[in-house]
Design an enzyme around this catalytic site. Structure first.
Site, mmCIF file in Angstrom:
data_model
loop_
_atom_site.group_PDB
_atom_site.id
_atom_site.type_symbol
_atom_site.label_atom_id
_atom_site.label_comp_id
_atom_site.label_asym_id
_atom_site.label_seq_id
_atom_site.Cartn_x
_atom_site.Cartn_y
_atom_site.Cartn_z
ATOM 1 N N GLU A 46 14.521 1.700 -4.036
ATOM 2 C CA GLU A 46 14.452 2.688 -4.886
ATOM 3 C C GLU A 46 15.671 2.507 -5.767
ATOM 4 O O GLU A 46 16.793 2.512 -5.254
ATOM 5 C CB GLU A 46 14.337 4.124 -4.289
ATOM 6 C CG GLU A 46 14.345 5.024 -5.168
ATOM 7 C CD GLU A 46 14.267 6.381 -4.195
ATOM 8 O OE1 GLU A 46 13.859 7.509 -4.900
ATOM 9 O OE2 GLU A 46 14.352 6.463 -3.056
ATOM 10 N N LYS A 115 7.680 8.645 -8.888
ATOM 11 C CA LYS A 115 7.819 9.276 -7.948
ATOM 12 C C LYS A 115 7.079 10.643 -7.932
ATOM 13 O O LYS A 115 7.390 11.175 -8.830
ATOM 14 C CB LYS A 115 9.312 9.145 -7.613
ATOM 15 C CG LYS A 115 9.460 9.746 -5.978
ATOM 16 C CD LYS A 115 10.875 9.725 -5.854
ATOM 17 C CE LYS A 115 11.398 10.187 -4.385
ATOM 18 N NZ LYS A 115 12.655 9.929 -3.749
ATOM 19 N N CYS A 170 9.843 6.055 -1.782
ATOM 20 C CA CYS A 170 10.767 6.992 -0.762
ATOM 21 C C CYS A 170 10.057 8.276 -0.064
ATOM 22 O O CYS A 170 9.033 8.117 0.796
ATOM 23 C CB CYS A 170 11.921 7.059 -1.203
ATOM 24 S SG CYS A 170 12.957 7.560 -0.162
ATOM 25 N N LYS A 203 16.941 8.496 12.990
ATOM 26 C CA LYS A 203 16.006 8.096 11.964
ATOM 27 C C LYS A 203 15.271 7.093 11.691
ATOM 28 O O LYS A 203 14.214 7.101 11.420
ATOM 29 C CB LYS A 203 16.874 8.570 10.653
ATOM 30 C CG LYS A 203 16.069 8.852 9.551
ATOM 31 C CD LYS A 203 16.953 8.944 8.392
ATOM 32 C CE LYS A 203 16.000 9.470 7.065
ATOM 33 N NZ LYS A 203 16.858 10.261 5.815
ATOM 34 N N ILE A 351 -19.809 -11.095 47.469
ATOM 35 C CA ILE A 351 -18.393 -11.591 47.269
ATOM 36 C C ILE A 351 -18.363 -13.158 47.560
ATOM 37 O O ILE A 351 -19.266 -13.697 48.386
ATOM 38 C CB ILE A 351 -17.858 -11.084 48.241
ATOM 39 C CG1 ILE A 351 -18.012 -10.945 49.639
ATOM 40 C CG2 ILE A 351 -17.198 -9.500 47.583
ATOM 41 C CD1 ILE A 351 -17.117 -10.579 50.714
ATOM 42 N N THR A 472 -26.491 -16.728 35.118
ATOM 43 C CA THR A 472 -27.986 -17.106 35.367
ATOM 44 C C THR A 472 -28.768 -15.989 34.964
ATOM 45 O O THR A 472 -28.670 -14.813 35.775
ATOM 46 C CB THR A 472 -28.161 -17.586 36.965
ATOM 47 O OG1 THR A 472 -27.516 -18.637 37.140
ATOM 48 C CG2 THR A 472 -29.857 -17.803 37.233
#
EC number: 6.3.5.1
Length: 638
Positions: A46, A115, A170, A203, A351, A472
């Site tokens: 800016e 702006k 900004c 910030k 299993i 399958t």
């Protein structure tokens, strides 16, 4: 710009407050550097032509005239540059001073974005010198030419119509309704922000979250260029904290308190594809923002951004552990609901000692714990046959015992051999009939045991297998609830490892680690010298490649050529180009040919952004043609 990638930059040049000639030189130098790095969009902070912290010097005509002349010089400097440049400058229009982001391309001022929201609190006193921009855009006469002027101007590339860029300045992004919202709803895919945000404690984190969140909300790229060293430190310090984000992800970020140019590539086609799928992202029906066309050459964009080898698996270890616990909970919660709803007495799990059935058994045990049900009612069925090895058999038995399930062994070799006689199949013929007969016999056993015990068969197949059709039909493809249905193979491995890492049972941990060390196999062919003879990844390709293909094809709709490009870069040094192309061709062919198996999937819980349920995320006709995808593959030259 090919395949939607465009290189962009956020630049913080060294400046001196009110030293316009010096600042002009630094801005031009940064433009030159950005061009050498092949950036096509370059954003500056800016009011960087004069410096943001000029204060009441902004009332001095000599400064404003110098700024106007500098803008003309910078514009001329872009004449031979193939890029779109945004630079912050103060501009007098009709005796009012405006804070402007000037869009420059090839020696022309395309537009002057004003702006909208002027901060006048805390350390900011912009209303003392500046006027907020008009409510709607129009035109002004600048240096003898009409130039678009106002908020939300849209700059559209003539060579890539999806590339539509809009600027805000900004404070605009910190406001409740930023101008970028309207711009995105009218088609802007990239938002740039010329900013001068000072540094105070914490910030930077807020700023990062703000930009990341805005890019996610708008499904857009966001380029944020911030003022840095060189601004006045009378009361403030500016850290040059630059950010480039895409749809909620920070792609590039500068070090604070260092003036830098950061680069990355935005994927415009990915942004457009995401918007196309997202039905809550609605476009404005009435278009009021002007669109200004600008030229860019179409060229190959060298990629510097990285793509994860395992996109389904978090790279950070702590995050991965949290993800694994969450996934196991989602799977178990889904199964818990289904067991309670059907009043099932038992859960029947086949299993094998492999990864998928191991995960299914772990999830089932977790669901039983949630219900408060005796885990002896989990019937872990091992069904050894022609291809079963001692290692997988022992692991399956040990695992069932350590998890507290009831182990049952049903030998199916005789039944399958009798079936071969019934259908006239030679058992020496190890074709697909030989393999699938075993898989279907196992499913029949599981279903019948479930019937006999008022139970439910728990599916073990994973999403990677479903994508490839590596199952399958009416065999392991079928169950009553598929707990792994949306878990890719690369993630299955980490889920089993996580379960091994957190268990307090050393015997269970030992067997789980051995399962992790066992090659992936359906074990449908006789062993060779006692070892697994049939290794899945030798037959269909590495699952880490297939999961990579699956993610980028389904999540973002990338074409095969683009996926190949990303895979070559990502797996450089791991796989040759020929290997990547071979398995990508296999993936595309199988993905289309095997859709009929996915069209009749059992229910199963969704756990991530990619899933193949025909009732939810992926609805595709079983007879869709792959011709377009295969032709795209044919264009690839090695």
């Amino acid at each position: 710009m090919k395949q939607g990638f465009i290189k962009v930059a956020a630049a913080t040049p060294d400046i001196r407050v009110a030293d316009v000639p010096f600042n002009t030189k630094q801005i031009c130098s940064a433009i030159e550097e950005a061009q050498n790095n092949q950036a096509k969009i370059v954003v500056f902070p800016e009011l960087c032509v004069t410096g943001y912290t000029c204060g009441d010097l902004f009332t001095q005509d000599v400064l404003l005239q110098a700024a106007k002349q500098a803008l003309l010089e910078i514009t001329e400097f872009t004449r031979e540059k193939d890029m779109l440049v945004f630079v912050g400058v103060p501009l007098v229009v009709d005796a009012k001073l405006y804070n402007v982001a000037a869009a420059l391309c090839r020696g022309e001022i395309l537009g002057l974005t004003t702006k909208t929201f002027l901060p006048n609190y805390g350390e900011f006193y912009e209303m003392r010198q500046f006027t907020a921009g008009p409510d709607v855009p129009g035109e002004i006469l600048f240096n003898g030419k009409k130039v678009p002027f106002g908020p939300g101007l849209l700059f559209q590339a003539s060579s890539m119509e999806e590339l539509i860029v809009s600027a805000e300045i900004c404070e605009d992004v910190w406001s409740p309704i930023p101008p970028s919202i309207r711009a995105a709803m009218e088609g802007a895919t990239v938002i740039v922000n010329c900013s001068a945000s000072d540094e105070t404690i914490g910030k930077d984190s807020y700023r990062r979250d703000l930009i990341k969140g805005q890019s996610a909300r708008l499904i857009a790229g966001y380029i944020y260029a911030n003022a840095g060293e060189g601004e006045s430190t009378t009361d403030l310090v500016f850290g040059g904290h630059n950010l480039i984000a895409e749809n909620g992800s920070i792609l590039a970020e500068s070090k604070r308190f260092e003036n830098q140019i950061i680069y990355t590539e935005l994927d415009i086609k990915r942004i457009v594809g995401e918007r196309r799928k997202n039905t809550t992202f609605t476009m404005e029906k009435e278009k009021v923002l002007p669109r200004i066309s600008f030229p860019l050459d179409v060229c190959e964009t060298k990629l510097t951004r990285e793509f994860p080898k395992k996109p389904f698996v978090p790279q950070d270890e702590k995050e991965r552990a949290l993800r694994c616990e969450e996934i196991l909970t989602i799977q178990a919660m889904g199964l818990k609901k289904r067991l309670l709803h059907t009043h099932a007495n038992t859960a029947v799990v086949g299993i094998s000692g492999g990864l998928d059935s191991t995960l299914a058994l772990i999830v089932t045990a977790k669901a039983f714990d949630m219900i408060g049900k005796d885990k002896k009612e989990i019937l872990a069925i091992t069904m050894p046959c022609f291809g079963t090895t001692d290692r997988t058999y022992r692991n399956a038995c040990k695992m069932a015992e350590q998890l507290g399930a009831t182990l049952r062994e049903v030998k199916i070799a005789d039944s399958v051999s009798l079936h071969f006689q019934d259908i006239g199949h030679d058992p020496k013929d190890h074709s697909v009939t030989y393999e699938n007969a075993q898989a279907r016999e196992r499913t029949q056993v599981l279903m019948d045991i479930a019937n006999a015990t008022n139970g439910m068969v728990i599916g073990t197949g994973d999403m990677s297998e479903l994508a490839l059709g590596w199952a399958t039909y009416n065999g392991d493809h079928m169950s009553m609830y598929g707990v792994n249905a949306s878990v890719p193979k690369t993630l299955v491995r980490h889920l089993v490892k996580y379960a091994a890492d957190v268990t307090a049972d050393p015997k269970l941990q030992e067997v789980l680690y051995d399962v992790l060390d066992t090659p992936v196999s359906p074990e449908l062919l006789p062993p060779k010298d006692g070892d697994i003879a049939q290794k899945t990844e030798d037959l269909v390709g590495p699952y880490e490649l297939h999961d990579f293909y699956l993610y980028f094809m389904l999540r973002f709709g990338y074409e095969p050529g683009k996926i190949y490009r990303l895979a070559v870069q990502t797996f450089e040094g791991v796989y040759e180009k020929e290997t990547i192309l071979k398995w990508l061709t296999t993936f595309c062919r199988r993905f289309f040919n095997q859709q009929f198996k996915r069209s009749c999937l059992p229910d199963g819980p969704k756990i991530g952004t990619v899933a193949l349920s025909p009732r939810g995320d992926w609805r595709m006709p079983s007879d869709a043609c792959a011709q377009v995808w295969m032709r795209d593959l044919e264009k690839i030259s090695l």
